[in-house]
Design an enzyme around this catalytic site. Structure first.
Site, PDB file in Angstrom:
ATOM      1  N   ARG A   1       5.773  39.221  -3.497  1.00 12.75           N
ATOM      2  CA  ARG A   1       5.083  37.888  -4.198  1.00 12.75           C
ATOM      3  C   ARG A   1       3.650  38.312  -4.280  1.00 12.75           C
ATOM      4  NH1 ARG A   1       6.613  32.962  -4.900  1.00 12.75           N
ATOM      5  NH2 ARG A   1       8.728  33.198  -4.351  1.00 12.75           N
TER       6      ARG A   1
ATOM      7  N   ARG B   1       9.950  27.613   4.562  1.00 16.73           N
ATOM      8  CA  ARG B   1       9.267  29.078   4.210  1.00 16.73           C
ATOM      9  C   ARG B   1       7.982  29.150   5.049  1.00 16.73           C
ATOM     10  NH1 ARG B   1       9.544  29.113  -2.234  1.00 16.73           N
ATOM     11  NH2 ARG B   1       8.950  26.655  -1.868  1.00 16.73           N
TER      12      ARG B   1
ATOM     13  N   ASP C   1       0.816  -1.147   0.039  1.00 20.41           N
ATOM     14  CA  ASP C   1       0.027   0.095   0.046  1.00 20.41           C
ATOM     15  C   ASP C   1       0.885   1.217   0.023  1.00 20.41           C
ATOM     16  OD1 ASP C   1       0.968  -0.278   2.368  1.00 20.41           O
ATOM     17  OD2 ASP C   1      -0.912   0.020   3.560  1.00 20.41           O
ATOM     18  N   GLY C   2       2.137   1.034  -0.115  1.00 21.81           N
ATOM     19  CA  GLY C   2       3.072   2.321  -0.027  1.00 21.81           C
ATOM     20  C   GLY C   2       3.455   2.597   1.225  1.00 21.81           C
ATOM     21  N   GLU C   3       3.238   2.005   2.323  1.00 23.56           N
ATOM     22  CA  GLU C   3       3.697   2.438   3.651  1.00 23.56           C
ATOM     23  C   GLU C   3       5.269   2.204   3.475  1.00 23.56           C
ATOM     24  OE1 GLU C   3       1.152   0.822   6.607  1.00 23.56           O
ATOM     25  OE2 GLU C   3      -0.139   2.116   6.058  1.00 23.56           O
TER      26      GLU C   3
ATOM     27  N   HIS D   1      16.083  28.359   5.317  1.00 21.97           N
ATOM     28  CA  HIS D   1      15.491  29.561   4.526  1.00 21.97           C
ATOM     29  C   HIS D   1      15.454  30.644   5.728  1.00 21.97           C
ATOM     30  CE1 HIS D   1      13.173  32.003   2.276  1.00 21.97           C
ATOM     31  NE2 HIS D   1      12.182  32.220   3.083  1.00 21.97           N
TER      32      HIS D   1
ATOM     33  N   ASP E   1      15.375  39.388  -3.646  1.00 20.56           N
ATOM     34  CA  ASP E   1      14.472  39.740  -2.895  1.00 20.56           C
ATOM     35  C   ASP E   1      14.955  40.468  -1.522  1.00 20.56           C
ATOM     36  OD1 ASP E   1      14.620  37.697  -1.308  1.00 20.56           O
ATOM     37  OD2 ASP E   1      12.758  36.938  -2.169  1.00 20.56           O
TER      38      ASP E   1
ATOM     39  N   ASP F   1      20.700  33.489  -3.884  1.00 21.41           N
ATOM     40  CA  ASP F   1      19.408  33.226  -3.142  1.00 21.41           C
ATOM     41  C   ASP F   1      19.767  31.841  -2.444  1.00 21.41           C
ATOM     42  OD1 ASP F   1      16.905  33.294  -2.195  1.00 21.41           O
ATOM     43  OD2 ASP F   1      16.058  33.525  -4.293  1.00 21.41           O
TER      44      ASP F   1
ATOM     45  N   LYS G   1      11.058  42.829  -4.600  1.00 21.43           N
ATOM     46  CA  LYS G   1      10.127  41.921  -5.405  1.00 21.43           C
ATOM     47  C   LYS G   1       8.809  41.808  -4.480  1.00 21.43           C
ATOM     48  CE  LYS G   1      10.368  37.462  -4.379  1.00 21.43           C
ATOM     49  NZ  LYS G   1      11.204  36.004  -4.278  1.00 21.43           N
TER      50      LYS G   1
HETATM   51  C1  R5P Z   1      12.199  33.699  -1.046  1.00 20.92           C
HETATM   52  O1  R5P Z   1      11.961  34.073   0.097  1.00 20.92           O
HETATM   53  C2  R5P Z   1      13.317  32.662  -1.263  1.00 20.92           C
HETATM   54  O2  R5P Z   1      14.556  32.893  -0.886  1.00 20.92           O
HETATM   55  C3  R5P Z   1      13.230  32.440  -2.766  1.00 20.92           C
HETATM   56  O3  R5P Z   1      13.675  33.553  -3.463  1.00 20.92           O
HETATM   57  C4  R5P Z   1      11.848  31.954  -3.277  1.00 20.92           C
HETATM   58  O4  R5P Z   1      11.583  30.963  -2.278  1.00 20.92           O
HETATM   59  C5  R5P Z   1      12.412  31.162  -4.374  1.00 20.92           C
HETATM   60  O5  R5P Z   1      11.214  30.715  -5.067  1.00 20.92           O
HETATM   61  P1  R5P Z   1      10.705  31.003  -6.628  1.00 20.92           P
HETATM   62  O6  R5P Z   1      11.924  30.202  -7.231  1.00 20.92           O
HETATM   63  O7  R5P Z   1       9.443  29.826  -6.548  1.00 20.92           O
HETATM   64  O8  R5P Z   1      10.506  32.211  -6.827  1.00 20.92           O
END
Ligand code: R5P
Length: 317
Positions: free
Chosen positions: A197, A99, A40-42, A133, A172, A221, A195
């Site tokens: 979102r 995130r 079953d995937g477990e 992150h 960002d 990033d 930036k």
């Molecule tokens: C933002 O807070 C992160 O540092 C990245 O810039 C972001 O999560 C990247 O996500 P995506 O590639 O979907 O723009």
């Protein structure tokens, strides 16, 4: 039992190449375990060696399949704890759900905290990770967390690639701390992209704060997920007259059509670390920078109860 005699390293199915590379740097074999699936995937896990009294490290990023790979990680801890391992460390090169680290609106979970709770409840005594992150996620754990940076490994290659009037650009405002650290190490200027979102998939660039004309721009990033942020950033700095553009990111999550977007971007090189398996993705101009040795050295230091911060001092091994 003396911990020094009983170091064990295991891995799940998320990124066996990285685990093998780490073991090769340490000169130890990967621990024997059978990790199958029930019909079953477990998950059906069984250790094929004795771990009683051992100092155990389980290497597993929670990507590409976050739920499956997270559950494997949890299952390992439960199994090791019941098999009387002395200490169990989760080595999580990419920590998924990072995130989701706060209640940014009403009636939403804080999944990064939930993941931390699950890891501790399952039996982990320590965590080793790279480029969270949000660094404050360390505080979601009431056990020690060693937080490594891929930057020292990445920067060696960045120095060779970007050579003329180099400028680090953060795609960002949230990434400024990381970008500033790169700029400081390289002794160069920093620019920021403002930036906004709109959704998980869509972002809008408002301004570029800083002059990028005729500069070698290095976009930095912590992760590339849909690729929207970094590819839009590459386009805008090019429009503003950047000479060459490079992309540098630790975690290549690469969901949706991120690979297509990256392949169409007007950039010279893309540097990703190997915290997530990407070798089979067809990304042109990609160079993978391995963090296996860094992780190996950190595991050895934790095992010997030595400082992990020392790894980031000048001239460190
Ligand atoms: C933002 O807070 C992160 O540092 C990245 O810039 C972001 O999560 C990247 O996500 P995506 O590639 O979907 O723009």
């Amino acid at each position: 039992m003396n911990r020094g005699e009983r170091l064990r390293v295991f891995t799940g199915t998320a990124h066996q190449t990285l685990a093998q590379d780490i073991c090769a740097h340490m000169g130890v074999p990967l621990g024997a375990a059978s990790l199958a699936r029930f019909p079953d995937g477990e998950i059906n896990l069984k250790l094929e060696m004795d771990v009683r009294g051992a100092d155990v490290f389980v290497i597993q990023p929670t990507c590409p399949n976050v739920h499956e790979h997270l559950f494997e990680l949890l299952s390992f801890a439960d199994c090791l704890r019941r098999a009387s391992a002395d200490r169990i460390t989760a080595v999580i090169p990419y920590f998924g759900y990072a995130r989701k680290d706060r209640k940014d609106e009403g009636r939403v979970p804080i999944n990064a905290k939930l993941v931390a709770n699950l890891l501790v409840t399952s039996g982990y005594n320590r965590v080793l990770t790279i480029d969270l992150h949000a660094a404050q996620i360390q505080g979601f754990f009431d056990i020690p967390v060693d937080h490594l940076y891929a930057r020292p490994v990445m920067i060696e290659r960045v120095r060779q690639l970007a050579t003329k009037d180099v400028m680090i650009v953060s795609p960002d405002v949230g990434g400024v701390k990381l970008a500033r650290a790169y700029a400081k190490d390289l002794g160069c200027d920093l620019a920021i992209i403002d930036k906004r979102r709109i959704s998980g998939e869509q972002t809008v660039i408002e301004h570029v704060i800083g002059e990028v004309k005729n500069r070698d721009v290095v976009l930095v990033d912590d992760m590339v997920s849909t690729g929207g942020s970094i590819v839009d950033a590459a386009r805008i700095v090019k429009e503003k007259g950047a000479r060459k553009v490079f992309i540098v990111a630790t975690h290549a999550v690469l969901c949706g059509n991120a690979v297509d977007k990256l392949n169409k971007a007007e950039v010279e090189k893309i540097l990703f670390a190997d915290t997530i398996p990407i070798a089979d993705k067809k990304i042109s101009r990609l160079e993978i920078v391995s963090v296996a040795q860094l992780l190996a050295r950190a595991i050895e230091r934790i095992h010997r109860s030595e400082s992990v911060s020392k790894l980031f001092e000048p001239g460190a091994p």
